[in-house]
Scaffold this motif. Structure first.
Motif, PDB file in Angstrom:
ATOM      1  N   ILE A 157     -43.334  43.405  42.310  1.00 35.53           N
ATOM      2  CA  ILE A 157     -44.461  42.863  42.737  1.00 35.53           C
ATOM      3  C   ILE A 157     -45.278  42.153  41.869  1.00 35.53           C
ATOM      4  O   ILE A 157     -45.463  41.062  41.908  1.00 35.53           O
ATOM      5  CB  ILE A 157     -45.467  43.979  43.411  1.00 35.53           C
ATOM      6  N   LEU A 158     -45.454  42.711  40.545  1.00 34.95           N
ATOM      7  CA  LEU A 158     -46.234  42.185  39.498  1.00 34.95           C
ATOM      8  C   LEU A 158     -45.398  41.078  39.014  1.00 34.95           C
ATOM      9  O   LEU A 158     -46.031  39.975  38.699  1.00 34.95           O
ATOM     10  CB  LEU A 158     -46.420  43.196  38.393  1.00 34.95           C
ATOM     11  N   ALA A 159     -44.165  40.894  38.880  1.00 36.06           N
ATOM     12  CA  ALA A 159     -43.471  39.776  38.353  1.00 36.06           C
ATOM     13  C   ALA A 159     -43.408  38.710  39.488  1.00 36.06           C
ATOM     14  O   ALA A 159     -43.430  37.541  39.007  1.00 36.06           O
ATOM     15  CB  ALA A 159     -41.822  40.364  38.173  1.00 36.06           C
ATOM     16  N   TRP A 160     -43.142  39.088  40.535  1.00 43.37           N
ATOM     17  CA  TRP A 160     -43.202  38.073  41.678  1.00 43.37           C
ATOM     18  C   TRP A 160     -44.654  37.484  41.441  1.00 43.37           C
ATOM     19  O   TRP A 160     -44.515  36.054  41.779  1.00 43.37           O
ATOM     20  CB  TRP A 160     -43.011  38.544  42.906  1.00 43.37           C
ATOM     21  N   ARG A 161     -45.445  37.954  41.499  1.00 46.33           N
ATOM     22  CA  ARG A 161     -46.983  37.320  41.538  1.00 46.33           C
ATOM     23  C   ARG A 161     -47.400  36.735  40.260  1.00 46.33           C
ATOM     24  O   ARG A 161     -47.956  35.645  40.125  1.00 46.33           O
ATOM     25  CB  ARG A 161     -47.958  38.386  41.830  1.00 46.33           C
ATOM     26  N   LEU A 162     -47.017  37.408  38.950  1.00 48.36           N
ATOM     27  CA  LEU A 162     -47.774  37.167  37.682  1.00 48.36           C
ATOM     28  C   LEU A 162     -46.784  36.448  36.843  1.00 48.36           C
ATOM     29  O   LEU A 162     -47.294  35.779  35.752  1.00 48.36           O
ATOM     30  CB  LEU A 162     -48.407  38.407  37.082  1.00 48.36           C
ATOM     31  N   MET A 163     -45.479  36.433  36.728  1.00 51.81           N
ATOM     32  CA  MET A 163     -44.710  35.935  35.825  1.00 51.81           C
ATOM     33  C   MET A 163     -44.403  34.562  35.913  1.00 51.81           C
ATOM     34  O   MET A 163     -44.553  33.891  37.179  1.00 51.81           O
ATOM     35  CB  MET A 163     -43.146  36.299  36.140  1.00 51.81           C
ATOM     36  N   PRO A 164     -44.439  33.560  34.936  1.00 52.29           N
ATOM     37  CA  PRO A 164     -44.437  32.128  34.938  1.00 52.29           C
ATOM     38  C   PRO A 164     -42.858  32.001  35.218  1.00 52.29           C
ATOM     39  O   PRO A 164     -42.209  32.871  35.195  1.00 52.29           O
ATOM     40  CB  PRO A 164     -44.658  31.866  33.603  1.00 52.29           C
ATOM     41  N   ALA A 165     -42.628  30.618  35.860  1.00 55.01           N
ATOM     42  CA  ALA A 165     -41.278  30.456  36.338  1.00 55.01           C
ATOM     43  C   ALA A 165     -40.200  30.643  35.386  1.00 55.01           C
ATOM     44  O   ALA A 165     -39.136  30.992  35.779  1.00 55.01           O
ATOM     45  CB  ALA A 165     -41.306  29.046  36.926  1.00 55.01           C
ATOM     46  N   PHE A 166     -40.193  30.412  33.858  1.00 52.20           N
ATOM     47  CA  PHE A 166     -39.276  30.300  33.210  1.00 52.20           C
ATOM     48  C   PHE A 166     -37.841  29.528  33.737  1.00 52.20           C
ATOM     49  O   PHE A 166     -36.872  30.242  33.870  1.00 52.20           O
ATOM     50  CB  PHE A 166     -38.911  31.604  32.721  1.00 52.20           C
ATOM     51  N   PRO A 167     -38.085  28.128  34.171  1.00 49.85           N
ATOM     52  CA  PRO A 167     -37.099  27.409  34.768  1.00 49.85           C
ATOM     53  C   PRO A 167     -35.675  27.443  33.538  1.00 49.85           C
ATOM     54  O   PRO A 167     -35.859  27.711  32.438  1.00 49.85           O
ATOM     55  CB  PRO A 167     -37.707  26.180  34.984  1.00 49.85           C
ATOM     56  N   ALA A 168     -34.516  27.133  34.392  1.00 46.65           N
ATOM     57  CA  ALA A 168     -33.342  27.095  33.761  1.00 46.65           C
ATOM     58  C   ALA A 168     -33.551  26.001  32.741  1.00 46.65           C
ATOM     59  O   ALA A 168     -33.999  25.038  33.027  1.00 46.65           O
ATOM     60  CB  ALA A 168     -32.306  27.040  34.778  1.00 46.65           C
ATOM     61  N   THR A 169     -32.834  26.017  31.715  1.00 40.86           N
ATOM     62  CA  THR A 169     -33.083  24.984  30.476  1.00 40.86           C
ATOM     63  C   THR A 169     -31.706  24.190  30.757  1.00 40.86           C
ATOM     64  O   THR A 169     -31.823  23.044  30.228  1.00 40.86           O
ATOM     65  CB  THR A 169     -32.937  25.780  29.337  1.00 40.86           C
ATOM     66  N   ARG A 170     -30.681  24.688  30.955  1.00 42.45           N
ATOM     67  CA  ARG A 170     -29.256  23.572  31.015  1.00 42.45           C
ATOM     68  C   ARG A 170     -28.334  24.387  32.100  1.00 42.45           C
ATOM     69  O   ARG A 170     -28.260  25.547  32.302  1.00 42.45           O
ATOM     70  CB  ARG A 170     -28.701  23.598  29.693  1.00 42.45           C
ATOM     71  N   ARG A 171     -27.514  23.648  32.290  1.00 40.78           N
ATOM     72  CA  ARG A 171     -26.396  24.001  33.364  1.00 40.78           C
ATOM     73  C   ARG A 171     -25.170  24.024  32.910  1.00 40.78           C
ATOM     74  O   ARG A 171     -24.414  23.475  33.226  1.00 40.78           O
ATOM     75  CB  ARG A 171     -26.645  22.830  34.714  1.00 40.78           C
ATOM     76  N   SER A 172     -24.946  24.925  31.783  1.00 43.42           N
ATOM     77  CA  SER A 172     -23.814  25.081  31.278  1.00 43.42           C
ATOM     78  C   SER A 172     -22.726  25.973  32.164  1.00 43.42           C
ATOM     79  O   SER A 172     -23.080  26.630  33.018  1.00 43.42           O
ATOM     80  CB  SER A 172     -24.069  25.938  29.862  1.00 43.42           C
ATOM     81  N   ARG A 173     -21.398  25.761  31.733  1.00 45.44           N
ATOM     82  CA  ARG A 173     -20.440  26.438  32.425  1.00 45.44           C
ATOM     83  C   ARG A 173     -20.161  27.778  31.584  1.00 45.44           C
ATOM     84  O   ARG A 173     -20.410  27.850  30.491  1.00 45.44           O
ATOM     85  CB  ARG A 173     -19.193  25.635  32.362  1.00 45.44           C
ATOM     86  N   LEU A 174     -20.056  28.859  32.671  1.00 51.09           N
ATOM     87  CA  LEU A 174     -19.644  30.222  32.020  1.00 51.09           C
ATOM     88  C   LEU A 174     -18.372  30.016  31.141  1.00 51.09           C
ATOM     89  O   LEU A 174     -17.401  29.653  31.587  1.00 51.09           O
ATOM     90  CB  LEU A 174     -19.612  31.039  33.119  1.00 51.09           C
ATOM     91  N   ASP A 175     -18.547  30.819  30.127  1.00 51.35           N
ATOM     92  CA  ASP A 175     -17.136  30.956  29.149  1.00 51.35           C
ATOM     93  C   ASP A 175     -16.723  31.968  29.656  1.00 51.35           C
ATOM     94  O   ASP A 175     -16.703  33.132  29.252  1.00 51.35           O
ATOM     95  CB  ASP A 175     -17.642  31.294  27.700  1.00 51.35           C
TER      96      ASP A 175
END
Length: 471
Positions: free
Chosen positions: A187-205
Motif C-alpha cells: 500500500i505504501l509503495a503504491w501510494r508514496l514511491m516515485p515512478a522510477f521509470p525504465a532507463t533503457r530497453r535492453s535485451r536480456l542476456d
C-alpha cells in the motif's frame, strides 16, 4: 572510475527518508523470515510427518530460489522500472507466505517457500539499487546505515521471535506474521514511491542468466550440504560446489568480453575499492552469520540455557548495532569507509575473544557485554563496506553493484556458516572424551577460527577508500 570526495554532512532529503521507510517496511518480512523459519524446522518435520532430509528443503529451497532470482534484478529494473519490479516482488513474497501458512504437506510447503525465495531474491537487490540511485552519491554512509540495519537485526531477533511464535502460536504463524508487513509495504509503495521509470530497453542476456543463476544456486546448495554431511569431502558437497564455481567462472570470462550487454558488469572488479568491498562482504558471512551459528549453540550446549533465553542474550548484539548505526554512518560520510570499517572489524575480533577464552565459571554478564561491543563493531562494518562498494559509481552501474554485493553477502554467509559448522563438529568429536569441559574447548577452537577470518578482513579493509582519495 574515481571516487568523489566525502561530502560535508548534510541532512538527508525528506523524500529519500520517506522512500527508505517505505522500502524497509516491506523488506522486514524477508529479513526476519529467513532466520525465523530455522527455529521451526524440527516442529515442521513432526507436524508434517516429514524426514529431516525432506524438511531441510524448506530452508534449502528458499535459499536456492533467492540465489537464482538475484542476478536478473538489474535487467528487470532497467526494463520495467524500479517501482513496478518492487511491487511485483513484494506481491510474490506475500503469495508465497500465505501459501506456506496454508500448506497441507511438506512438498506444498517447500513449493511455497520457493515462491517466497523468488520474491525475496528480487526485493533485496532492488532495495539497494533504488536507495543508492535516489541518494545520487550523497551521504552514502547514512544510506548504508539504513539499508544494513534490518540485515543486522534479522539473525539476532529472528530466532528469538521464531521461538516465541512456534512455542505459543504454532508454526503456521511464522508465515502469517509476514502478511501485515507485505500488505503495508504494498500500500505504501503504491501510494508514496516515485515512478522510477525504465532507463533503457535492453535485451536480456539469456546466456549469462543460464550460467550465473544455476552457478550461484549450485554453490549455495553445495554449502548447504556441508553441515548435513559433516565436511567438504563428500560428493554431495564437492560436485555442486565445483559445477557452480565453474559456471560462475565461465560467466565472468564471458561477461568481461561482452561488456555492457552482460547480465552483470564484472568490470566493476577493476575498481580496487569495489573489489575490496566485495571481499569484505563475503568475509562478513564469517563474522556475522558464521559466528551467529556458534553463539546460540554455545549458550545452550555449554551454558545450559534454553533456546528462548539464548535468544534474549543474543539480542544484546542487536542493542550494540542500534547504538552505533547512526554514528557509523556519519563517520563514514566524513572520513570515508576505510578507517570506520577497520575499527569496526577490530572491535568484532576483540569482542569475540572472550568466547574463545571463557570458562564455564565466567559470569554471563561479561559475555553479554562482549555481545554489545560486537554489535557495535558489526554495525560499523556492514554500512561502511557497502558505502565503499558504491563510492564513485555512476547511476547505470548501481544495479550491477547491487547484484554483486548481494551475492557476495549470501554466498559468504552460507560459506561462513558451513566452514564454522564443520570446524565445530570436528572439534566436538576430538574432545568427546573430556565431557562438558571438552565441549567448551571445542567451542573455543571454533571461535578462534572466527577471529582468524575477521583478522583477514581487517587487512582487506585497508584497500577501502578514504573520503579523499580515488578508488
Amino acid at each position: 572510475m574515481s571516487a568523489s570526495p566525502a561530502p560535508p554532512r548534510e541532512r538527508l532529503d525528506p523524500a529519500f527518508v520517506r522512500l527508505a521507510l517505505v522500502l524497509l517496511i516491506g523488506v522486514l518480512a524477508v529479513v526476519f523470515d529467513t532466520t525465523i523459519v530455522n527455529v521451526a524446522l524440527d516442529t515442521l518435520g513432526g507436524d508434517l510427518h516429514a524426514a529431516v532430509s525432506t524438511i531441510q528443503w524448506v530452508t534449502t529451497g528458499y535459499l536456492l530460489a533467492l540465489g537464482m532470482a538475484v542476478p536478473v534484478t538489474g535487467w528487470l529494473v532497467d526494463r520495467w522500472g524500479g517501482k513496478n519490479v518492487w511491487l511485483c516482488a513484494l506481491a510474490i513474497f506475500l503469495a508465497g507466505s500465505i501459501g506456506a501458512s496454508l500448506a497441507w504437506n511438506a512438498p506444498a510447503l517447500i513449493a511455497c517457500r520457493i515462491v517466497q525465495g523468488t520474491g525475496g531474491g528480487l526485493m533485496l537487490p532492488v532495495l539497494q539499487t533504488l536507495l543508492f540511485q535516489a541518494a545520487g552519491g550523497r551521504s552514502l554512509g547514512r544510506v548504508t546505515a539504513l539499508i544494513s540495519f534490518p540485515a543486522l537485526l534479522g539473525p539476532i531477533l529472528g530466532p528469538m521471535a521464531g521461538g516465541l511464535i512456534v512455542g505459543h502460536l504454532g508454526w503456521r504463524w511464522i508465515f502469517w506474521v509476514n502478511v501485515p508487513f507485505c500488505v503495508a509495504g504494498l500500500i505504501l509503495a503504491w501510494r508514496l514511491m516515485p515512478a522510477f521509470p525504465a532507463t533503457r530497453r535492453s535485451r536480456l542476456d539469456g546466456a549469462g542468466l543460464a550460467l550465473l543463476s544455476p552457478g550461484i544456486a549450485a554453490v549455495v546448495y553445495g554449502l548447504a550440504q556441508v553441515g548435513r554431511d559433516g565436511g567438504f569431502g563428500h560428493a554431495a558437497v564437492l560436485v555442486p560446489l565445483t559445477a557452480g564455481a565453474a559456471l560462475v567462472a565461465v560467466f565472468a570470462v564471458r561477461a568481461s568480453i561482452v561488456g555492457d550487454d552482460a547480465l552483470v558488469d564484472v568490470r566493476l572488479f577493476r575498481v580496487t575499492s569495489f573489489s575490496a568491498a566485495g571481499g569484505l562482504l563475503f568475509l562478513s558471512g564469517f563474522a556475522l552469520y558464521g559466528a551467529m551459528l556458534l553463539v546460540p549453540l554455545y549458550f545452550q550446549q555449554v551454558r545450559g540455557q534454553d533456546a528462548f533465553t539464548a535468544g534474549l542474550l543474543i539480542a544484546a548484539q542487536g542493542v550494540g548495532a542500534l547504538v552505533s548505526r547512526g554514528p557509523a554512518g556519519v563517520l563514514t560520510d566524513r572520513m570515508g569507509p576505510r578507517w570506520v570499517a577497520f575499527a569496526g572489524l577490530v572491535l568484532v575480533a576483540a569482542a569475540t575473544v572472550p568466547f574463545a577464552v571463557v570458562t564455564t565459571g565466567t559470569r554471563e554478564w561479561w559475555l553479554v557485554t562482549a555481545l554489545v561491543v560486537r554489535g557495535v563493531g558489526l554495525s560499523a562494518v556492514t554500512g561502511p563496506v557497502m558505502a565503499g562498494a558504491y563510492l564513485g559509481l555512476d547511476r547505470a552501474a548501481v544495479p550491477h553493484a547491487s547484484i554483486i554485493t548481494r551475492t557476495a553477502q549470501q554466498v559468504g554467509g552460507s560459506f561462513g556458516t558451513a566452514v564454522l559448522a564443520v570446524v565445530l563438529q570436528r572439534s566436538v568429536a576430538a574432545h568427546a572424551d573430556a565431557g562438558p569441559a571438552g565441549r567448551a574447548r571445542a567451542f573455543d577452537v571454533a571461535f578462534w577460527w572466527s577471529i582468524g577470518f575477521t583478522a583477514v578482513a581487517i587487512v582487506l579493509a585497508l584497500w577501502l577508500p578514504t573520503g579523499s582519495e580515488d578508488t
